[in-house]
Scaffold this active site. Structure first.
Site, PDB file in Angstrom:
ATOM      1  N   ASN A 213       0.884  -1.169   0.000  1.00 36.19           N
ATOM      2  CA  ASN A 213       0.000   0.000   0.000  1.00 36.19           C
ATOM      3  C   ASN A 213       0.920   1.217   0.000  1.00 36.19           C
ATOM      4  O   ASN A 213       1.608   1.480   0.994  1.00 36.19           O
ATOM      5  CB  ASN A 213      -0.862  -0.041   1.257  1.00 36.19           C
ATOM      6  CG  ASN A 213      -2.125   0.792   1.188  1.00 36.19           C
ATOM      7  OD1 ASN A 213      -2.808   0.932   2.185  1.00 36.19           O
ATOM      8  ND2 ASN A 213      -2.464   1.340   0.042  1.00 36.19           N
TER       9      ASN A 213
ATOM     10  N   ASN B 249      -6.903  10.260  -0.588  1.00 40.31           N
ATOM     11  CA  ASN B 249      -6.831   9.117  -1.496  1.00 40.31           C
ATOM     12  C   ASN B 249      -6.382   9.561  -2.887  1.00 40.31           C
ATOM     13  O   ASN B 249      -6.433  10.743  -3.226  1.00 40.31           O
ATOM     14  CB  ASN B 249      -8.198   8.433  -1.604  1.00 40.31           C
ATOM     15  CG  ASN B 249      -8.665   7.828  -0.309  1.00 40.31           C
ATOM     16  OD1 ASN B 249      -7.897   7.175   0.396  1.00 40.31           O
ATOM     17  ND2 ASN B 249      -9.928   8.036   0.035  1.00 40.31           N
TER      18      ASN B 249
ATOM     19  N   CYS C 180      -6.055   5.825   7.918  1.00 39.63           N
ATOM     20  CA  CYS C 180      -5.525   4.757   7.072  1.00 39.63           C
ATOM     21  C   CYS C 180      -4.504   3.979   7.891  1.00 39.63           C
ATOM     22  O   CYS C 180      -3.524   4.558   8.372  1.00 39.63           O
ATOM     23  CB  CYS C 180      -4.869   5.333   5.820  1.00 39.63           C
ATOM     24  SG  CYS C 180      -4.054   4.105   4.786  1.00 39.63           S
TER      25      CYS C 180
ATOM     26  N   ASN D  26      -2.313   1.336   7.105  1.00 39.07           N
ATOM     27  CA  ASN D  26      -0.978   1.254   6.529  1.00 39.07           C
ATOM     28  C   ASN D  26      -0.345   2.630   6.445  1.00 39.07           C
ATOM     29  O   ASN D  26       0.858   2.801   6.656  1.00 39.07           O
ATOM     30  CB  ASN D  26      -1.034   0.615   5.135  1.00 39.07           C
ATOM     31  CG  ASN D  26      -1.324  -0.866   5.201  1.00 39.07           C
ATOM     32  OD1 ASN D  26      -0.773  -1.581   6.031  1.00 39.07           O
ATOM     33  ND2 ASN D  26      -2.207  -1.343   4.344  1.00 39.07           N
TER      34      ASN D  26
ATOM     35  N   HIS E 156     -16.100   0.474   6.462  1.00 40.71           N
ATOM     36  CA  HIS E 156     -15.664  -0.794   5.887  1.00 40.71           C
ATOM     37  C   HIS E 156     -16.833  -1.759   5.801  1.00 40.71           C
ATOM     38  O   HIS E 156     -17.686  -1.813   6.701  1.00 40.71           O
ATOM     39  CB  HIS E 156     -14.554  -1.437   6.730  1.00 40.71           C
ATOM     40  CG  HIS E 156     -13.203  -0.876   6.442  1.00 40.71           C
ATOM     41  ND1 HIS E 156     -12.484  -1.223   5.319  1.00 40.71           N
ATOM     42  CD2 HIS E 156     -12.456   0.027   7.119  1.00 40.71           C
ATOM     43  CE1 HIS E 156     -11.334  -0.560   5.323  1.00 40.71           C
ATOM     44  NE2 HIS E 156     -11.294   0.200   6.401  1.00 40.71           N
TER      45      HIS E 156
ATOM     46  N   ASN F  40     -15.280   1.186   1.958  1.00 39.50           N
ATOM     47  CA  ASN F  40     -14.216   0.278   1.575  1.00 39.50           C
ATOM     48  C   ASN F  40     -14.789  -1.131   1.613  1.00 39.50           C
ATOM     49  O   ASN F  40     -15.665  -1.432   2.436  1.00 39.50           O
ATOM     50  CB  ASN F  40     -13.041   0.380   2.550  1.00 39.50           C
ATOM     51  CG  ASN F  40     -12.415   1.758   2.545  1.00 39.50           C
ATOM     52  OD1 ASN F  40     -11.645   2.111   1.670  1.00 39.50           O
ATOM     53  ND2 ASN F  40     -12.764   2.571   3.544  1.00 39.50           N
TER      54      ASN F  40
ATOM     55  N   GLU G  91     -10.401  -0.396  -2.055  1.00 40.48           N
ATOM     56  CA  GLU G  91     -10.438   0.821  -1.237  1.00 40.48           C
ATOM     57  C   GLU G  91     -11.271   1.908  -1.892  1.00 40.48           C
ATOM     58  O   GLU G  91     -11.130   2.178  -3.089  1.00 40.48           O
ATOM     59  CB  GLU G  91      -9.024   1.348  -0.987  1.00 40.48           C
ATOM     60  CG  GLU G  91      -8.311   0.654   0.148  1.00 40.48           C
ATOM     61  CD  GLU G  91      -7.107   1.439   0.642  1.00 40.48           C
ATOM     62  OE1 GLU G  91      -7.095   2.676   0.510  1.00 40.48           O
ATOM     63  OE2 GLU G  91      -6.176   0.806   1.147  1.00 40.48           O
ATOM     64  N   ARG G  92     -12.122   2.514  -1.081  1.00 42.89           N
ATOM     65  CA  ARG G  92     -12.894   3.664  -1.529  1.00 42.89           C
ATOM     66  C   ARG G  92     -11.936   4.768  -1.978  1.00 42.89           C
ATOM     67  O   ARG G  92     -11.077   5.200  -1.231  1.00 42.89           O
ATOM     68  CB  ARG G  92     -13.760   4.160  -0.350  1.00 42.89           C
ATOM     69  CG  ARG G  92     -14.611   5.374  -0.633  1.00 42.89           C
ATOM     70  CD  ARG G  92     -15.351   5.845   0.600  1.00 42.89           C
ATOM     71  NE  ARG G  92     -14.446   6.257   1.661  1.00 42.89           N
ATOM     72  CZ  ARG G  92     -14.824   6.879   2.770  1.00 42.89           C
ATOM     73  NH1 ARG G  92     -16.100   7.127   2.983  1.00 42.89           N
ATOM     74  NH2 ARG G  92     -13.944   7.215   3.690  1.00 42.89           N
TER      75      ARG G  92
ATOM     76  N   CYS H 261      -4.587  -3.121   3.117  1.00 49.44           N
ATOM     77  CA  CYS H 261      -5.365  -2.072   3.764  1.00 49.44           C
ATOM     78  C   CYS H 261      -5.354  -2.352   5.265  1.00 49.44           C
ATOM     79  O   CYS H 261      -5.886  -3.374   5.715  1.00 49.44           O
ATOM     80  CB  CYS H 261      -6.796  -2.039   3.234  1.00 49.44           C
ATOM     81  SG  CYS H 261      -7.841  -0.811   4.051  1.00 49.44           S
ATOM     82  N   GLY H 262      -4.749  -1.458   6.028  1.00 48.12           N
ATOM     83  CA  GLY H 262      -4.627  -1.670   7.470  1.00 48.12           C
ATOM     84  C   GLY H 262      -5.952  -1.608   8.191  1.00 48.12           C
ATOM     85  O   GLY H 262      -6.282  -2.503   8.985  1.00 48.12           O
ATOM     86  N   THR H 263      -6.744  -0.552   7.931  1.00 53.80           N
ATOM     87  CA  THR H 263      -8.044  -0.464   8.598  1.00 53.80           C
ATOM     88  C   THR H 263      -8.958  -1.598   8.138  1.00 53.80           C
ATOM     89  O   THR H 263      -9.751  -2.127   8.911  1.00 53.80           O
ATOM     90  CB  THR H 263      -8.713   0.897   8.326  1.00 53.80           C
ATOM     91  OG1 THR H 263      -8.764   1.139   6.917  1.00 53.80           O
ATOM     92  CG2 THR H 263      -7.970   2.024   9.023  1.00 53.80           C
ATOM     93  N   GLY H 264      -8.818  -2.008   6.863  1.00 50.50           N
ATOM     94  CA  GLY H 264      -9.619  -3.113   6.350  1.00 50.50           C
ATOM     95  C   GLY H 264      -9.257  -4.433   7.008  1.00 50.50           C
ATOM     96  O   GLY H 264     -10.132  -5.251   7.319  1.00 50.50           O
TER      97      GLY H 264
END
Length: 274
Positions: free
Chosen positions: A13, A64, A73, A75, A163, A192, A210-211, A219-222
């Site tokens: 990412n 983004n 985010c 990552n 998410h 996302n 990712e949106r 994707c860290g939050t994902g």
């Protein structure tokens, strides 16, 4: 205008980092679109802007690749922490970082004064439809929706940013299906989309659309959202290895907060005329 920049990645990412503590950049969206172009710019999934903060050691503002704002985010914040430490902007450990999702703590794993891994306190998830946001007042937990003329069983939550998690075998999905879910009528501000396969109770695989950026290598939050959902549904333990196309990270889900641990690497740095 000549800008100094650094290109950095977390599990594939990738981000451009700009030190904007002197308020050189005014139009974040325009600059981000130019810098993230993989044909006419540097190329990246987003831009991380370093800002001063009175509430924390520093502030991260992230946009983004399409020029849209993101509150958080996973990552990106690991990459951001490495940047501000190694550039001697913030030489403390942990580093407190102000984000659009509140102040986060970054715990640095150092080797020869270089940041190898970063552990982030990601805060707590929310399934409240108003926070995500969702259409209506009903939580989306293992709920059937229709997007792109196809049915999906989804769970939606706010993990810093919206998410939606779709459980199933990754071989049976096309990552581009995420585009239909991202912009479907259920999500007024988009979402996302994470396709998640449970391998066992300590290991999951995730691919994320990712949106505002499309298919990404990580994707860290994902990844955190997937760990939260699989734990909530009783499919995994509270600590899991998350395998994404760009590598692996660890996510630990506690009662009041979620922790993410993963690597980050500098790719190159230079200047660009914009």
């Amino acid at each position: 205008m000549i800008l100094d920049f650094l290109k950095i990645e977390g599990l594939g990412n990738d981000f451009v980092v700009i030190d904007n503590r002197e308020n050189i950049i005014k139009d974040y969206s325009l600059i981000t679109r130019k810098l993230c172009s993989r044909r006419f710019g540097i190329g990246g999934d987003g831009v991380l802007f370093v800002e001063n903060s009175e509430e924390a050691d520093c502030e991260m503002i992230i946009y983004n690749a399409d020029g849209s704002y993101a509150a958080m985010c996973g990552n990106g914040i690991r990459c951001f922490a490495k940047y501000v430490y190694e550039k001697k902007i913030c030489m403390c450990n942990p580093i407190t970082i102000k984000t659009g999702d509140g102040i986060k703590k970054a715990y640095l794993e150092l080797e020869n004064d270089k940041v190898e891994n970063v552990k982030i306190n990601m805060g707590k998830e929310s399934f409240n439809p108003k926070n995500i946001p969702l259409v209506g007042e009903e939580e989306f937990i293992n709920k059937t929706i229709v997007a792109g003329n196809k049915e999906y069983r989804v769970t939606s939550l706010l993990m810093g940013v919206p998410h939606t998690v779709v459980l199933g075998a990754l071989k049976d999905i096309d990552i581009n299906e995420g585009a239909f879910i991202e912009k479907s009528e259920y999500f007024p501000k988009g979402t996302n989309v994470n396709f998640c396969e449970v391998i066992n109770n300590e290991y999951i695989k995730v691919k994320t659309w990712e949106r505002g950026a499309g298919a990404t290598l990580a994707c860290g939050t994902g990844s955190c959202a997937c760990a939260v959902v699989t734990s909530k549904l009783g499919l995994t333990n509270n600590k899991v290895t998350v395998e994404v196309p760009g590598g692996k990270m660890m996510v630990e889900v506690n009662e009041n907060e979620v922790y993410m641990i993963g690597p980050c690497n500098i790719v190159f740095e230079g200047t660009i005329e914009i």
